[in-house]
Structures are given as structure tokens and as C-alpha cells.
Scaffold this active site. Structure first.
Site, PDB file in Angstrom:
ATOM      1  N   PHE A   1       0.853  -1.189   0.000  1.00 45.48           N
ATOM      2  CA  PHE A   1       0.000   0.000   0.000  1.00 45.48           C
ATOM      3  C   PHE A   1       0.893   1.245   0.000  1.00 45.48           C
ATOM      4  CE2 PHE A   1      -2.867   3.101   2.093  1.00 45.48           C
ATOM      5  CZ  PHE A   1      -3.938   3.007   1.217  1.00 45.48           C
TER       6      PHE A   1
ATOM      7  N   ASP B   1       1.313  -5.168   8.369  1.00 49.37           N
ATOM      8  CA  ASP B   1       0.182  -4.248   8.305  1.00 49.37           C
ATOM      9  C   ASP B   1      -1.093  -5.096   8.172  1.00 49.37           C
ATOM     10  OD1 ASP B   1      -1.816  -2.430   7.578  1.00 49.37           O
ATOM     11  OD2 ASP B   1      -0.407  -1.123   6.514  1.00 49.37           O
TER      12      ASP B   1
ATOM     13  N   LYS C   1     -11.837   0.123   8.604  1.00 52.28           N
ATOM     14  CA  LYS C   1     -12.211  -0.760   7.499  1.00 52.28           C
ATOM     15  C   LYS C   1     -13.137  -1.853   8.030  1.00 52.28           C
ATOM     16  CE  LYS C   1      -8.271   0.683   4.834  1.00 52.28           C
ATOM     17  NZ  LYS C   1      -6.829   0.512   4.609  1.00 52.28           N
TER      18      LYS C   1
HETATM   19  C1  LIG Z   1      -6.095   1.588   4.650  1.00 49.49           C
HETATM   20  C2  LIG Z   1      -4.664   1.295   4.808  1.00 49.49           C
HETATM   21  C3  LIG Z   1      -3.845   2.172   5.525  1.00 49.49           C
HETATM   22  C4  LIG Z   1      -4.457   3.435   6.051  1.00 49.49           C
HETATM   23  O1  LIG Z   1      -3.581   4.341   6.562  1.00 49.49           O
HETATM   24  P1  LIG Z   1      -4.142   5.677   7.195  1.00 49.49           P
HETATM   25  O2  LIG Z   1      -3.031   6.199   7.975  1.00 49.49           O
HETATM   26  O3  LIG Z   1      -5.360   5.321   7.995  1.00 49.49           O
HETATM   27  O4  LIG Z   1      -4.563   6.559   6.072  1.00 49.49           O
HETATM   28  C5  LIG Z   1      -2.529   1.828   5.704  1.00 49.49           C
HETATM   29  N1  LIG Z   1      -2.023   0.678   5.203  1.00 49.49           N
HETATM   30  C6  LIG Z   1      -2.799  -0.172   4.491  1.00 49.49           C
HETATM   31  C7  LIG Z   1      -2.218  -1.433   3.955  1.00 49.49           C
HETATM   32  C8  LIG Z   1      -4.134   0.111   4.271  1.00 49.49           C
HETATM   33  O5  LIG Z   1      -4.898  -0.710   3.570  1.00 49.49           O
END
Ligand SMILES: *Cc1c(COP(=O)(O)O)cnc(C)c1O
Length: 410
Positions: free
Chosen positions: A124, A195, A221
Site C-alpha cells: 500500500f 500491516d 475498514k
Molecule cells: C487503509 C490502509 C492504511 C491506512 O492508513 P491511514 O493512515 O489510515 O490513512 C494503511 N495501510 C494499508 C495497507 C491500508 O490498507
């Protein structure tokens, strides 16, 4: 596969009653709980109570009387139960991005002489960006080693400080073998940082059994904590004494209310707090996590796999020759709680679907993502979503000019 059969699946679904706990609008088929989870009905009452009673009437006394001050650790202990961690190994704070920064920085300090953070190209973007920013701050003593998924194990060696991966790929939904990769990393003395943003509430995770060192994850989520909900972080107990946070704020001080001039880290996971927690958002997240704690995780996983399998089956049966391709693993065991479809006009097709009440999302360049939150997605929703997609493709409704203009957030 017909609609009646899908309705019969819903009648036999042991989780069917959970849908009542969520406020899903009429006329909407919501397949984007992987991006923003739906609103639990109880959140509305709880936040109203927090605002009027705890904040309005209780004022500052509520930090103690309503136990606001304990919220980060209390929620952390609850989330720990969902991800195979022990009490005291998880705390709720900040955003996923910020927690990643803290754990990467803390982890690198434990690995002197090791220069690389190993990750994959498809990670991501925020994960890659945060690592890049930290490396820049550390003035060139570290570097990212970015490889393709299949090369990860081979790219491990004694120079890798941290293996940083997202457990469930946000695009394809493919699941990494956490246990295997973590064990491979350990053999080289490499720390692992997972993550879990698309895992908690979607696929079972057992951090302790997999001997994971560090993890982070998202509250808004599949956990349904609300837009921008606070995130969580995990540090295996064996590492906690040595791990420091680069954001040495007063909430992570050993004695925050002693107002000492010098920083002394709190014991354990609490030192990962930086500043005051966002209480309204924390307590909204707590409602959602409490709901999750009433659910059998294996049951939720079984349903999410069945929903995904049904979706793929219907794509195969009804969307032949309509230029869509399944872009997620067909095998449920290695697929998270989503299925992505590839189509050259994915953006326009998704806009047309959303106009018809079927809400998924688009990821560049050509992916339509459909998430199956097992607490509130019905089998019949899958049937109706695919019928709608078929209609959009057959009639070419996506060709309408208004679907060509890009919106920043869909
Ligand atoms: C949604 C997501 C994030 C979100 O990060 P924010 O700091 O909440 O914007 C981070 N890593 C992954 C893999 C995600 O899917």
C-alpha cells in the site's frame, strides 16, 4: 445459480442477525466495507451519550470518571483478542501511517548495522511513503529493498533490519503466508512488521502463534470504527522493553502528570502513545470492536470465503464475453474478504454501479474492488450486485459522459 438459492443461503446463515446491528441504507448494496466499514447502530446512541453526558455534563472529570484515560490500552486489549495477541501487546493510537512510522523507527534502532527495510512493490503506498520519509530523515544510512512478491524470501539476508509487509494485499486481496515469511525472517535475525489493515475483521490472524514482532492496523475498514478511526499497533512482549517511540510525547511518559522536564518512557506498550487520544473516535471504535468480540471469527471467515466464492461463480456464469477478468485469487484460502475485477473502463463502470446503489470502489488503473464484510453482507446482495454489473456492461451504461469525469474520492 439463481436468486432464490442465494436467499436460502441467507436464511441458513448463522451470522444473518448481525446485519441488524448495522445501519445500511435502503436501496444500497454496500460492498466497500474494506475501505470504510458501515455504521453500527449502537454507535449513534453511544456517541450521543458520550457527548451529552460524559463531555457535556462530566466535563474534565470524565477523563477519570468515564475512564477516558484508559481507552487506548483498554481498546488495545480488546483488539488483541481479535489478532492473536496478549493483553498489553496492543494499544490504540494515532493513524495507521503514524503507527507505521513509530514502529519502523523503533525497530530500526534495535537493528544496528542492518541497512534495509524489505518490502514488496505492490505494498500500500502509504507504507512505502512512510518508509521513504523515515529513511530520508535518517540521512541515508538505510534503504528500502523493494522486490516482487515471489522474491521476498530470497531477498532476506543479514542486512535486512525489518521485513515490512501488508498481510492482505489491498488491490488483489491475496494473503501472504504470515507464518512462513515471519519464520524465514527470524532465521536471518530480521524483525517482521505486518500491516493488518485488510486482515482484522476479515481473515483470522494469530500474531503470537506466528511469532510476529511488530504489527499495525486500521480501525475504520472491517472493524467499522468510523471515518478516520484511530489505528492500533502491536509489539511482541519480548521486544517491549527495548522498543522506543520516536514520538516521545507526554502521554507515553512514565509519569505524564508529574510534568517533568525530561522524557522517561512509560513501561510497556504505553510508551507508544504520543499525545491526547481522540476520545470521540476511540469510543466509536470501541462499540464496533465490542460487536466483533461477540462474533465467532471462524464463522465470519467461513462466510466471507463463501461470499467471495459466490461472487466469482456468478462472474463466471453470467459475465462471460463482457471483458471482465477476476483479478483476485480464485482459491478462497489465499484470498482476503474482497474480490477485484479488471475491466478497461473500470472507473466508469464503477461510477455507473454506484449510481445504481451498488457501492464498491475503483483502484487505478483498471480495478473494481468489491469487499464482503461478513457481518452485514448478504448472499442475495452478491447476486443483485452481479446482476446490476451485467446490466451496466450489456447496456454499456458506463459510456454516459458524466462517468468520464474523475472524482477524487469514490
Ligand atoms: C487503509 C490502509 C492504511 C491506512 O492508513 P491511514 O493512515 O489510515 O490513512 C494503511 N495501510 C494499508 C495497507 C491500508 O490498507
Amino acid at each position: 445459480m439463481d436468486r432464490e438459492t442465494c436467499l436460502s443461503f441467507d436464511r441458513q446463515d448463522p451470522l444473518a442477525a448481525m446485519r441488524e446491528a448495522f445501519a445500511i441504507p435502503d436501496g444500497v448494496i454496500y460492498l466497500d466495507g474494506n475501505s470504510l466499514g458501515a455504521l453500527p447502530r449502537q454507535t449513534v446512541q453511544r456517541i450521543d451519550q458520550v457527548i451529552t453526558e460524559e463531555w457535556g455534563a462530566g466535563l474534565i472529570r470524565s477523563w477519570n470518571n468515564a475512564h477516558w484515560i484508559d481507552a487506548p490500552a483498554r481498546l488495545g486489549d480488546k483488539i488483541a483478542r481479535l489478532i492473536g495477541a496478549r493483553a498489553g501487546e496492543v494499544i490504540v493510537a494515532d493513524s495507521t501511517s503514524v503507527n507505521l512510522f513509530k514502529l519502523l523507527a523503533g525497530g530500526l534502532r534495535l537493528q544496528p548495522g542492518r541497512h534495509f527495510i524489505l518490502t514488496e512493490a505492490a505494498n500500500f503506498p502509504t507504507d512505502l511513503y512512510i518508509a521513504q520519509g523515515l529513511i530520508e530523515l535518517l540521512e541515508g544510512n538505510h534503504a528500502l529493498r523493494v522486490v516482487e512478491r515471489a522474491e521476498l524470501e530470497r531477498a532476506l539476508d543479514g542486512s535486512v533490519a525489518i521485513l515490512m509487509l501488508t498481510h492482505v494485499d489491498y488491490g488483489s486481496g491475496e494473503i501472504h503466508d504470515m507464518r512462513r515469511l515471519t519464520s524465514a525472517a527470524r532465521k536471518h535475525g530480521t524483525l517482521t512488521l505486518w500491516d493488518l489493515s485488510h486482515s482484522a475483521g476479515a481473515v483470522p490472524v494469530d500474531l503470537n502463534a506466528s511469532q510476529v514482532d511488530l504489527a499495525i492496523g486500521c480501525g475504520y475498514k472491517y472493524l467499522n470504527g468510523g471515518p478516520g478511526a484511530p489505528a492500533y499497533l502491536f509489539i511482541a512482549s519480548a521486544l517491549q522493553e527495548a522498543m522506543r517511540s520516536p514520538l516521545s510525547g507526554w502521554m507515553g511518559h512514565a509519569a505524564p502528570f508529574a510534568f517533568e522536564p525530561d522524557y522517561r518512557p512509560a513501561q510497556g506498550i504505553a510508551r507508544q502513545l504520543a499525545g491526547s487520544p481522540p476520545i470521540l473516535s476511540m469510543l466509536a471504535l470501541e462499540v464496533a470492536v465490542d460487536l466483533w468480540l461477540t462474533v465467532n471469527q471462524q464463522e465470519a471467515r467461513r462466510k466471507s470465503m463463501a461470499l467471495g466464492d459466490l461472487f466469482i461463480k456468478l462472474v463466471d456464469e453470467t459475465l462471460r464475453d463482457l471483458a471482465v477478468e477476476v483479478a483476485s485469487p480464485r482459491e478462497a484460502q489465499i484470498r482476503g474478504s474482497q474480490v477485484s475485477l479488471r475491466h478497461k473502463q473500470a472507473y466508469r463502470v464503477m461510477r455507473a454501479l454506484i449510481d445504481r446503489g451498488v457501492i464498491g470502489d475503483f483502484r487505478t488503473p483498471d480495478l473494481m474492488r468489491f469487499g464482503f464484510a461478513s457481518l452485514y453482507t448478504r448472499y442475495v446482495d452478491i447476486f443483485d450486485a452481479i446482476s446490476c454489473l451485467r446490466e451496466v456492461l450489456i447496456t454499456r451504461a458506463w459510456q454516459r459522459p458524466e462517468y468520464a469525469t474523475r472524482l477524487t474520492v469514490t
